[in-house]
Design a protein around this motif. Structure first.
Motif: not given
Length: 287
Positions: A19-26, A229-235, A254-264
């Motif tokens: 739901e949140k990703l939809s709002a960010v990406l439009g 991939i960069r755009r999706l990661n930013e979103a 759940y514990e929220p955790q953002f990461s770079t593509s390389a880290a995942l």
């Protein structure tokens, strides 16, 4: 694409994220559940999808362990998928029947050396099961695995004393521990759980190589362009920076955790290496 059935633990994290990703990406972000074969059906679908960034996989750490446990595998998460971002994680908690004479991890380890302890998990090949096998292999404890079809039955038998202890998500065991029906011992994550901050980690107890955290993340087909991939990661990062989203995830366990593509991607490789040894040496396999 979610490779597990709707209504399970995935819903509490994937649907708010979509739901949140939809709002960010439009644009609309639709959650499609395609369960089966331990997650292989939905995952395989994504690996074969058109690599344009419009078909994504929302998966957890089982996409690494399930191929290791099955005779025939259809995908390799390190080569057939490209990591986008980590989204969150849930700690595995170790809880015992209150009548068991062990109040902390040191006492539990000592007790297991006097007699093997049986431990229940949500099923063969799950993160809690593999952690138990790792404890056996490295000589930390003597354990006998008792697989269940889900977390609920395992916890019920731990409460009744049919089994000595249960390894399950902290989000599931927290209420039983607070009510005194189970005794919390430790969490198998790098840091303490926000749901039960009073429980120490295995790391704090001197067992740094034992972790059973279940992570959740977004993946795309391997041939998706790097710019996409960069755009999706930013979103994903924008979603995970929203305070209300973080609060909602923590309430759900759940514990929220953002990461770079390389880290995942590195997490996937490290998990493959660690659990492949456990699966091989413990001779584990799912038909």
């Amino acid at each position: 694409m979610v490779p597990f059935a709707a209504g399970g633990g995935f819903d509490a994290i994937v649907r708010p994220f979509a739901e949140k990703l939809s709002a960010v990406l439009g644009q609309a972000v639709i959650v499609d559940n395609r369960p089966g074969a331990g997650g292989a059906i939905g995952t395989d679908f994504v690996t074969r999808a058109v690599p344009d960034g419009y078909t994504l996989l929302f998966a957890n750490s089982s996409i690494v362990t399930q191929p290791l446990l099955q005779k025939k595998t259809t995908y390799d998460p390190a080569t057939d998928l490209v990591a986008v971002s980590r989204v969150g994680a849930v700690s595995t908690g170790l809880a015992v029947n209150p009548k068991l004479p062990a109040n902390n991890l040191a006492e539990l380890i000592e007790l297991s050396k006097r007699r093997p302890l049986n431990f229940g998990t949500p099923g063969t090949g799950t993160a809690p099961h593999l952690v138990g096998e790792l404890l056996n292999l490295n000589g930390t404890m003597r354990l006998v695995h008792v697989p269940y079809k889900g977390t609920g039955p395992a916890m019920a038998d731990a409460v009744s004393g049919q089994i000595d202890m249960v390894m399950a998500p902290v989000s599931a065991t927290a209420q039983l521990v607070r009510s005194g029906k189970l005794r919390g011992i430790a969490v198998l994550s790098p840091a303490r759980s926000s749901l039960m901050p009073e429980l120490p980690t295995f790391l704090e107890s001197g067992l740094p190589d034992v972790q059973g955290e279940t992570w959740y993340g977004v993946f795309a087909p391997a041939r998706v362009p790097a710019a996409v991939i960069r755009r999706l990661n930013e979103a994903a990062g924008q979603v995970l920076a929203q305070p209300e989203f973080m609060v909602a995830l923590r309430k759900a366990g759940y514990e929220p955790q953002f990461s770079t593509s390389a880290a995942l991607a590195e997490t996937v490789r490290a998990d493959q290496q660690r659990w492949a040894r456990v699966v091989r040496e413990a001779k584990l396999q799912i038909e």
